[in-house]
Structure formats: C-alpha cells, structure tokens
Design a protein around this motif. Structure first.
Motif, mmCIF file in Angstrom:
data_model
loop_
_atom_site.group_PDB
_atom_site.id
_atom_site.type_symbol
_atom_site.label_atom_id
_atom_site.label_comp_id
_atom_site.label_asym_id
_atom_site.label_seq_id
_atom_site.Cartn_x
_atom_site.Cartn_y
_atom_site.Cartn_z
ATOM 1 N N ARG A 1 -19.387 1.257 61.489
ATOM 2 C CA ARG A 1 -20.170 1.468 62.570
ATOM 3 C C ARG A 1 -20.681 0.140 63.181
ATOM 4 N NH1 ARG A 1 -22.547 5.393 60.400
ATOM 5 N NH2 ARG A 1 -24.311 4.373 59.463
ATOM 6 N N GLN A 2 -21.140 -0.966 62.440
ATOM 7 C CA GLN A 2 -21.477 -2.020 62.872
ATOM 8 C C GLN A 2 -20.327 -2.728 63.444
ATOM 9 O OE1 GLN A 2 -24.894 -3.047 63.114
ATOM 10 N NE2 GLN A 2 -24.080 -4.248 64.499
ATOM 11 N N SER B 1 -18.969 4.450 57.588
ATOM 12 C CA SER B 1 -19.714 3.625 56.767
ATOM 13 C C SER B 1 -20.408 2.778 57.697
ATOM 14 C CB SER B 1 -18.869 2.702 55.923
ATOM 15 O OG SER B 1 -18.126 1.707 56.776
ATOM 16 N N ASP B 2 -21.696 2.342 57.106
ATOM 17 C CA ASP B 2 -22.489 1.161 57.967
ATOM 18 C C ASP B 2 -21.682 -0.010 58.263
ATOM 19 O OD1 ASP B 2 -24.582 2.879 57.674
ATOM 20 O OD2 ASP B 2 -25.363 1.534 55.921
#
Length: 188
Positions: free
Chosen positions: A104-105, A100-101
C-alpha cells in the motif's frame, strides 16, 4: 602519408528507396474491426455511412462484450452465474485496504511521484500562437473527454500500468477514465 577511412558509405538519393509501411498490421486491423462491429448494437449503425473504416460509434452491447470476452478467454467460458465484471469504487477500496502495509505504501509513493511529474509535464505543454507571413499559426492543448487504460493482470499484474496511465490521464484533465484488466489481481 595519411590514409582516409570512410566511416559512412556515401549514398545518393537514387540509392535509397522510399519505403512506406502501414503502422497497423492488416490482419490485426481486420480482426479488430470485426470485433468492434460485433460489439456495436445494430440500432446504432449509421445507414448513411457504409465506410468500412468508420469506427465512430461509441455504444457497446454488454451481452456481446461478454460473449467476445468468453470467446477470447478473458472470462471463463463456463461462467453461467452472470457475475458482474465491473469493479465498484468500494471493491477497489477494499482491495487496496487488503494489501500489505508495504504494498500500500509503495503504491501511494509511486502515485505521488507519477502525479507530480504528470502535472509538471502538463504545465510545460501550453497553448501558443505566433505571427507568420500571412497570418498566425499555433496550437491549443486540451484533454480528451475519455481515456481507456489497460492494466495487465493474471500471473504478472502490473500496478505500474494503472498508475502510469490513469494518473497521467487525470493530470492531463481527462474527466472520464476507464480501466480494463483481464483477470485483475487485487494489486491492480
């Protein structure tokens, strides 16, 4: 009248016994040596060195590794399709891209912080030498040639283990870094 309270019990050197403990459990050491000898190809055995403590060979028999991994439960025992257990850079990238974003971030942010600290820490450890009576004393700092890193997988994967070991090894200048994980999850 004031009373003196001893906070510590005075002891003499005769009251204290020297206890030297081996930091490695003897049973674990015996088991580890047995596994290592099982993994080493017999052709790389040094016939001139029968020392039981010699663990100098870096060769590994891949078939033996799969056998041991199955016996220890790291690979399903019924795996007969000879699947590859090496993860390519492309597979790592696909797993990273599949997060998911937010995941990942988070990994990117943590990576940057760990790298920043590890690089600063490496810069703080420098070669040094001083004059002493009779000559010089000092040390030099150099990275090892290879680092083996472990990432817990399974039900409770720890991506922080990957970051804290792999990123730190790279920041130290280690050119060859290998990561092992039982049942890796995409986040590790």
């Amino acid at each position: 009248t004031s009373s003196v309270v001893n906070m510590l019990t005075p002891r003499t050197s005769a009251d204290v016994q020297l206890e030297i403990k081996d930091p490695v459990d003897p049973t674990a050491l015996t088991q580890s040596k047995a596994i290592l000898s099982e993994l080493r190809p017999s052709s790389t055995t040094d016939n001139n060195n029968n020392n039981d403590d010699s663990l100098s060979s870096s060769s590994c028999n891949p078939k033996a590794l799969l056998t041991v991994a199955k016996r220890l439960g790291d690979i399903p025992a019924d795996d007969t399709n000879n699947a590859s257990y090496l993860v390519t850079k492309q597979q790592c990238q696909e797993a990273f891209d599949g997060l998911s974003d937010e995941e990942r971030q988070s990994l990117l942010n943590i990576h940057q912080r760990v790298k920043l600290f590890a690089e600063a820490q490496r810069k703080s450890v420098v070669d040094m030498s001083i004059e002493i009576p009779g000559g010089r004393a000092g040390h030099s700092v150099s990275p090892c040639r290879a680092a083996g890193c472990y990432a817990p997988g399974g039900r409770y994967p720890l991506p922080s283990s990957v970051l804290m070991t792999v990123v730190t090894a790279r920041a130290a200048g280690c050119p060859y870094v290998v990561l092992a994980s039982p049942r890796p999850a995409p986040i590790t």
